[in-house]
Design an enzyme around this catalytic site. Structure first.
Site, PDB file in Angstrom:
ATOM      1  CG  ASP A 131      -1.950  -1.111   1.195  1.00 27.06           C
ATOM      2  OD1 ASP A 131      -2.074  -1.781   0.168  1.00 27.06           O
ATOM      3  OD2 ASP A 131      -2.608  -1.335   2.224  1.00 27.06           O
ATOM      4  NE  ARG A 150      -4.777  -7.480  -4.739  1.00 26.48           N
ATOM      5  CZ  ARG A 150      -4.659  -8.282  -3.675  1.00 26.48           C
ATOM      6  NH1 ARG A 150      -5.074  -9.543  -3.741  1.00 26.48           N
ATOM      7  NH2 ARG A 150      -4.110  -7.842  -2.557  1.00 26.48           N
ATOM      8  CG  ASP A 172      -2.998  -4.745  -3.346  1.00 17.52           C
ATOM      9  OD1 ASP A 172      -2.875  -5.346  -4.422  1.00 17.52           O
ATOM     10  OD2 ASP A 172      -3.686  -5.195  -2.401  1.00 17.52           O
TER      11      ASP A 172
END
Length: 323
Positions: free
Chosen positions: A163, A238, A184
């Site tokens: 993140d 994703r 991510d």
């Protein structure tokens, strides 16, 4: 407080009483304040420099950071405005912290206001970088969060593992930046262009996790002329929400991209709603022969929608910012 700073505060406080304009009043820096850990500046911390800027400010104020590693956890609230944060170089000027686990509270540097520019500064969350070899797994640890309109970044660094950049709301422009992570590490619901950025993959995971929620949502991530390399293995993205949108254009991929390229994650049944695409990309990781079958193929007119001007700079805000 030095006399010139006191005069500045009084002038800008009076200005706020007579004008509540939301936009910056010009494209030039009105005042520069300096920060240095050695004490030869107006302030020794970024936090104190930001406190000095009055609420409702609508003239560009530059915070000039002298080289150093500033261990601070910072949030610029919505009532501020028109701030330039400039370091000497991203390799010598860093803002870092090590909060973790709770995504919202982990952010090293968060900006909730509109009209923000950063140049030559690295934003880092060091937690997973330090801990990843000594604990099982990693946890959310955000280095930077954008939650406002018209944010621009030039030659900045963003360093984390999971993140790293919470690119979440508004129009954002990243130029010649360095971005590091694995899980991510560019995520949220922002409407952003990343141009000529270096993306360094340091583990297994996903570069992006975009959160577009409907067909009418204007958000998305566009990567133009970027390079992707590193030591890990990732997918390009994703789907964090059912209408996720991520496009790579004219970019170069080293052999760090998994053949399928993209993941549906928890959005099964929305393959036709998701826009994941690659256009004119090159390198050993750019072979699309084994990509997921629902990856979009964009024609020339669709690609034109994702130029910097068309996608995030429709009103010319980038040129109005002081560079």
């Amino acid at each position: 407080m030095k006399l010139e700073l006191l005069v500045f505060v009084l002038c800008f406080s009076f200005q706020f009483l007579v004008s509540r304009a939301l936009e910056c009043s010009s494209s030039k820096v009105a005042y520069t304040i300096t920060v240095s850990q050695s004490g030869d500046a107006n302030f020794t911390t970024v936090t104190d420099a930001l406190k000095f800027i009055p609420s409702g400010n609508n003239q560009w104020i530059k915070i000039l950071l002298k080289p150093g590693t500033y261990k601070e956890k910072i949030e610029i609230q919505q009532d501020k405005g028109c701030i330039v944060l400039e370091g000497e170089d991203r390799t010598t000027t860093k803002i870092t912290y090590d909060a973790h686990s709770n995504t919202l509270e982990s952010v090293t540097f968060a900006v909730s206001m509109d009209n923000f520019v950063a140049k030559g500064v690295t934003f880092e969350n060091s937690y997973n970088i330090i801990q990843k070899d000594t604990v099982p797994g990693v946890v959310p640890a955000v280095a930077y969060k954008s939650y406002g309109d018209k944010h621009a970044f030039y030659s900045c660094g963003f360093v984390g593992f999971q993140d790293t950049i919470w690119d979440d709301k508004g129009r954002h422009y990243f130029k010649s930046c360095y971005i590091e992570g694995a899980a991510d590490f560019i995520w949220g619901n922002g409407q952003s262009v990343y141009e000529e950025c270096e993306i360094n993959v340091t583990g297994e995971g996903f570069i992006t996790a975009h959160g577009r929620e409907s067909a009418g949502d204007t958000s998305g991530y566009v990567f133009r002329g970027c390079s992707v390399s590193g030591t890990g293995r990732v997918e390009l993205g994703r789907a964090y929400r059912s209408f996720a949108r991520v496009i790579f254009i004219d970019s170069k991929f080293d052999n760090v991209i998994n053949p399928e390229g993209w993941s549906i994650w928890h959005q099964e049944g929305h393959e036709n709603d998701i826009t994941f695409a690659e256009v004119n990309c090159k390198g050993p990781g750019a072979d699309t022969s084994n990509r997921v079958p629902w990856e979009k193929k964009l024609d020339a007119s669709e690609v034109e929608q994702y130029t910097t001007q068309a996608f995030v700079d429709q009103d010319g805000w980038i040129a109005k910012q002081p560079l």
